[in-house]
Scaffold this active site. Structure first.
Site, PDB file in Angstrom:
ATOM      1  N   SER A 278       4.794  -3.320  -0.953  1.00 35.95           N
ATOM      2  CA  SER A 278       3.939  -3.989   0.540  1.00 35.95           C
ATOM      3  C   SER A 278       4.939  -4.653   0.703  1.00 35.95           C
ATOM      4  CB  SER A 278       2.749  -4.647  -0.208  1.00 35.95           C
ATOM      5  OG  SER A 278       2.252  -5.360   0.598  1.00 35.95           O
ATOM      6  N   ASP A 372      -3.221   4.218   4.121  1.00 33.76           N
ATOM      7  CA  ASP A 372      -2.751   2.653   4.102  1.00 33.76           C
ATOM      8  C   ASP A 372      -3.606   2.024   5.423  1.00 33.76           C
ATOM      9  OD1 ASP A 372      -1.803   0.800   3.411  1.00 33.76           O
ATOM     10  OD2 ASP A 372      -0.014   1.372   4.241  1.00 33.76           O
ATOM     11  N   HIS A 406      -3.182   2.407   0.280  1.00 36.09           N
ATOM     12  CA  HIS A 406      -1.722   1.473  -0.150  1.00 36.09           C
ATOM     13  C   HIS A 406      -1.221   0.379  -1.377  1.00 36.09           C
ATOM     14  CE1 HIS A 406       0.677  -1.623   1.852  1.00 36.09           C
ATOM     15  NE2 HIS A 406       0.044  -2.695   0.813  1.00 36.09           N
TER      16      HIS A 406
END
Length: 466
Positions: A278, A372, A406
């Site tokens: 991330s 995601d 994600h």
């Protein structure tokens, strides 16, 4: 090279090895004292019992064989797995099964029936399908020096739980194998924890960086140390005396951490690796682009543009990528979908946020969850590849996983479909389908290790063929 990793266990590599390990543990279960005392010949004469292999404790990223002995032939049962984290949050999963004619139920060979958290032959399904009993909670290990405790309960029938309890067993899932050294690091401005394997070094070195949650997550770094890497879990905000928010970051702080690793006697040179998920992903790309000594960089659903905070290094300033909150979508349950919020870093003034990764001298691996919903990870990985090749650099490896969301974590972590995003201030969708996401985590974990072994120590590790 762009690899499309299908959301199924196929091929002969890593995932096959996982199956073989589970089968070997299944054979150990069959040799248990209960069986030696005649469980197979007269299953109804003994009380039901839960069996694990390894028996008492295992590492979180390794397969765990589970079985129940002493049931009636073809008896219908429901299994429930429970885990409570350090904050007291309860995560549970359940599955319906039917015992074999011998009175044994072996999860490596018995498929789960419809009506539970999953169905089909899923030996690790009770782990990867764990769900929080309160909404919007995500499983995070806060203290890697203590294990998670699993409780497996066996209930009679396929009705609502709890029904009559037949058996119960407990097992510990740890994060540090024996001999791994955990060393808090407080040198200069660095706030980190170094994990060293128990063998004699030096070892290939990695800096591990997480996302917008802040603090000092150590669980991925500790697991990597179990596999022979000297791994530095690095905090960068919302920890001790570090910045409390994400307004501005200075790359000089991360440079200190890189130099610390390069100069450490237990770290094998001449370069180190970076691993980020991330927001940690774009920080790793920035480090690889501006700092010396970076040989290999892996991003997990990262951005190729600087996001969320101003980044400064010497006389260079990279502004955060612009956002448009009007592009947030809210579903019927009030959860936000923010996948379209970021601006395009190829257009207008937002081009200033594109990290100049063509300056990097090392190798790149991009791990991408195609579902995601935090942002467009596949787009970012593709544009990173285009940028590198346009400047005559090596084409990066991109591995895309259909059905993965994600938070691609180490193997067997339950998928987090939605939780509170600290920057948004409300629950957001992270994306993913639990089974496909679990498959992605197992495969990505092996690909990450193989990539670092190849570029940091010259080893060629076994890889799966998905």
């Amino acid at each position: 090279m762009v690899l499309a990793a299908l959301g199924r266990l196929r091929g002969a590599g890593t995932l096959c090895a996982q199956r073989l390990l589970l089968r070997s543990r299944h054979r150990l279960l069959r040799r248990s004292p209960a069986r030696a005392l005649g469980a197979a010949a007269a299953p109804s004469s003994m009380e039901p019992s839960v069996q694990f292999s390894p028996a008492q404790r295992s590492l979180f990223d390794e397969p765990l064989a589970m079985a129940v002995q002493g049931l009636r032939p073809q008896q219908a049962v429901t299994l429930r797995l429970s885990l409570q984290d350090e904050a007291g949050e309860l995560f549970q999963s359940c599955a319906r099964y039917q015992a074999e004619s011998s009175g044994e139920l072996d999860l490596t060979s018995s498929p789960a029936l419809p009506g539970g958290s999953f169905s089909g032959l899923e030996p690790m399904g009770l782990l990867w399908s764990l769900q929080p009993q309160k909404p919007f909670r995500r499983l995070v290990k806060r203290d890697v020096q203590s294990p998670f405790r699993l409780e497996l309960e066996v209930f009679e029938g396929h009705g609502p739980l709890p029904s009559r309890l037949l058996a119960r067993g407990a097992h510990e899932r740890g994060f540090l194998r024996d001999g791994v050294r955990r060393i808090p690091v407080r040198e200069g401005r660095i706030r980190a924890t170094l994990f060293l394997p128990p063998e004699d070094g030096p070892f290939p070195g990695i800096i591990d960086i997480y996302g917008t949650g802040g603090g000092l997550p150590e669980y991925r770094a500790s697991l990597l140390a179990n596999h022979g890497f000297a791994t530095l879990a690095l905090a960068y905000y919302s920890y001790e005396d570090l910045p409390k928010d994400m307004k501005e970051f200075h790359l000089e702080y991360f440079e200190e951490a890189v130099n610390y690793m390069l100069q450490h006697s237990q770290v094998k040179g001449p370069g180190i690796g970076l691993l980020g998920i991330s927001k940690g992903g774009d920080l790793c790309i920035s480090m690889a682009s501006f700092l010396k000594g970076i040989t290999a960089t892996v991003t997990i659903n990262g951005s190729v543009a600087n996001v969320a905070a101003v980044l400064r290094y010497k006389d260079i300033t990279i502004p955060p990528l612009g956002i448009n909150q009007k592009r947030i979508k809210i579903d019927k349950s009030g959860i936000a979908d923010i996948v379209d919020v970021l601006n395009n870093p190829l257009e207008g003034p937002d081009r200033q946020s594109f990290i100049p990764l063509e300056k990097a001298e090392g190798h790149f691996l991009f791990i991408v969850g195609k579902d995601d919903h935090n942002w467009k990870s596949e787009f970012f990985a593709t544009e990173a590849s285009n940028r590198l090749q346009a400047h005559g650099k090596e084409k990066p490896e991109i591995v895309c996983y259909p059905g993965a969301g994600h938070y691609i974590e180490p193997p067997f972590y339950p998928m987090c479909s939605a939780s509170v995003h600290l920057l948004v201030g409300s629950p957001v969708i992270w994306g993913g389908e639990p089974k496909a996401h679990s498959v992605a985590q197992v495969d990505a974990w092996q690909k990450i290790q193989a990539f670092f072994h190849k570029h940091l120590s010259g080893k060629q590790c076994e890889r799966s063929n998905l």
